[in-house]
Write a protein that holds these residues in place. Structure first.
Motif, PDB file in Angstrom:
ATOM      1  N   GLY A  11       0.904  -1.322   0.090  1.00 44.37           N
ATOM      2  CA  GLY A  11      -0.102  -0.057  -0.008  1.00 44.37           C
ATOM      3  C   GLY A  11       0.882   1.307  -0.090  1.00 44.37           C
ATOM      4  N   ASN A  12       1.995   1.254  -0.435  1.00 45.58           N
ATOM      5  CA  ASN A  12       2.990   2.315  -0.638  1.00 45.58           C
ATOM      6  C   ASN A  12       3.343   2.765  -1.990  1.00 45.58           C
ATOM      7  N   SER A  13       3.607   4.217  -2.299  1.00 50.92           N
ATOM      8  CA  SER A  13       4.100   4.552  -3.682  1.00 50.92           C
ATOM      9  C   SER A  13       5.501   4.967  -3.190  1.00 50.92           C
ATOM     10  N   ILE A  14       6.171   4.473  -4.431  1.00 51.55           N
ATOM     11  CA  ILE A  14       7.611   4.723  -4.476  1.00 51.55           C
ATOM     12  C   ILE A  14       8.311   5.732  -5.331  1.00 51.55           C
ATOM     13  N   ILE A  15       8.918   6.650  -4.869  1.00 47.94           N
ATOM     14  CA  ILE A  15       9.534   7.582  -5.925  1.00 47.94           C
ATOM     15  C   ILE A  15      11.117   7.684  -5.702  1.00 47.94           C
ATOM     16  N   CYS A  16      11.778   7.374  -6.927  1.00 40.33           N
ATOM     17  CA  CYS A  16      13.295   7.297  -6.935  1.00 40.33           C
ATOM     18  C   CYS A  16      13.885   8.628  -7.758  1.00 40.33           C
ATOM     19  N   LEU A  17      14.916   9.306  -6.939  1.00 43.05           N
ATOM     20  CA  LEU A  17      15.458  10.360  -7.920  1.00 43.05           C
ATOM     21  C   LEU A  17      16.868  10.144  -7.877  1.00 43.05           C
ATOM     22  N   GLY A  18      17.246   9.961  -9.232  1.00 43.36           N
ATOM     23  CA  GLY A  18      18.809   9.495  -9.489  1.00 43.36           C
ATOM     24  C   GLY A  18      19.374  10.657  -9.987  1.00 43.36           C
ATOM     25  N   PHE A  19      20.784  10.959  -9.501  1.00 38.77           N
ATOM     26  CA  PHE A  19      21.549  12.064 -10.043  1.00 38.77           C
ATOM     27  C   PHE A  19      22.810  11.572 -10.329  1.00 38.77           C
ATOM     28  N   SER A  20      23.575  11.852 -11.343  1.00 43.90           N
ATOM     29  CA  SER A  20      24.757  11.385 -11.916  1.00 43.90           C
ATOM     30  C   SER A  20      25.646  12.436 -12.541  1.00 43.90           C
ATOM     31  N   GLN A  21      26.770  12.856 -12.007  1.00 43.17           N
ATOM     32  CA  GLN A  21      27.738  13.850 -12.851  1.00 43.17           C
ATOM     33  C   GLN A  21      28.291  13.055 -13.753  1.00 43.17           C
ATOM     34  N   THR A  22      28.072  13.294 -15.289  1.00 41.51           N
ATOM     35  CA  THR A  22      28.847  12.669 -16.357  1.00 41.51           C
ATOM     36  C   THR A  22      29.972  13.244 -17.050  1.00 41.51           C
ATOM     37  N   THR A  23      30.276  14.438 -16.416  1.00 38.39           N
ATOM     38  CA  THR A  23      31.624  15.071 -16.962  1.00 38.39           C
ATOM     39  C   THR A  23      32.731  14.430 -16.564  1.00 38.39           C
TER      40      THR A  23
END
Length: 221
Positions: A166-178
């Motif tokens: 009964g949950n909602s899942i939110i993922c935020l991924g951040f990646s420096q590609t330089t």
């Protein structure tokens, strides 16, 4: 007499309705009381990624009827890379439109924090995760000027509902590609691939085909 009798019946009926309503509220509260926080098993962190406990956040509102918790995973490197996994429990499970709104809210918050997103780079779609859920995602290329000028980054926001808990899942991924080792001119995607990869090459890159990527292995039930 009939009038008084009818009034008593109505009064008793009203009391019964109130009791039923209270019982329903208690049932919802106790079934909603425990928040099963989504996480990534340490086997998939490969001894490099770790949870930054300084960012762990658990909150609630509406007398505990709404709860959420966030876990942030990072890696020690010359690059800024992190994944935030947020679990949300509400009285009624969020629908698809509400989940889509969550994606837009997070993107707006990234813009407010100083990240410049290339709207033309947006890739949106759906995929199946190892936990069996179908997720929705949006991916952007961007520039982070907060630490160094013209720091190239990639961002993913991915959401799904776990009906089992009964949950909602939110993922935020951040990646420096330089690649800072080459005068900020080359692109390094090794950490990005670790965040977003799966076995189905969902993003059209053969080297993304891996079963140990982070979002792909989120445990939510």
């Amino acid at each position: 007499m009939n009038g008084n009798g009818d009034s008593k019946i109505k009064f008793k009926f009203g009391i019964i309705l109130i009791l039923i309503f209270v019982i329903i509220l208690f049932f919802i509260f106790f079934t909603n009381a425990e928040l099963n926080v989504a996480f990534i098993h340490h086997d998939f962190l490969n001894g490099e990624w770790f949870e930054n406990l300084d960012y762990r956040n658990i909150e609630s509102r509406l007398y505990g009827f709404e709860k959420w918790a966030s876990i942030r995973y990072e890696i020690d490197s010359n690059y800024t890379n992190f994944l935030i996994v947020t679990t949300i429990k509400t009285l009624v499970l969020l629908d698809e439109n509400e989940l889509s709104d969550k994606i837009e809210d997070i993107i707006d918050s990234m813009l407010e924090s100083g990240i410049i997103l290339d709207r033309n780079s947006k890739i949106s779609g759906e995929r199946f995760l190892k936990n069996g859920h179908k997720s929705k995602y949006s991916i952007f290329d961007g520039i982070d000027n907060l630490k160094k000028p013209n720091e190239k980054v990639k961002i993913i926001v991915e959401v799904w509902n776990c009906g089992i808990k009964g949950n909602s899942i939110i993922c935020l991924g951040f990646s420096q590609t330089t690649d800072n080792n080459h005068n900020n001119s080359n692109i390094n995607t090794i950490y990005w691939e670790k965040i977003v990869g799966d076995l189905s090459d969902s993003f059209g890159k053969e080297n993304y085909g891996k079963d140990d990527a982070l979002i792909y292995n989120v445990v939510c039930h």
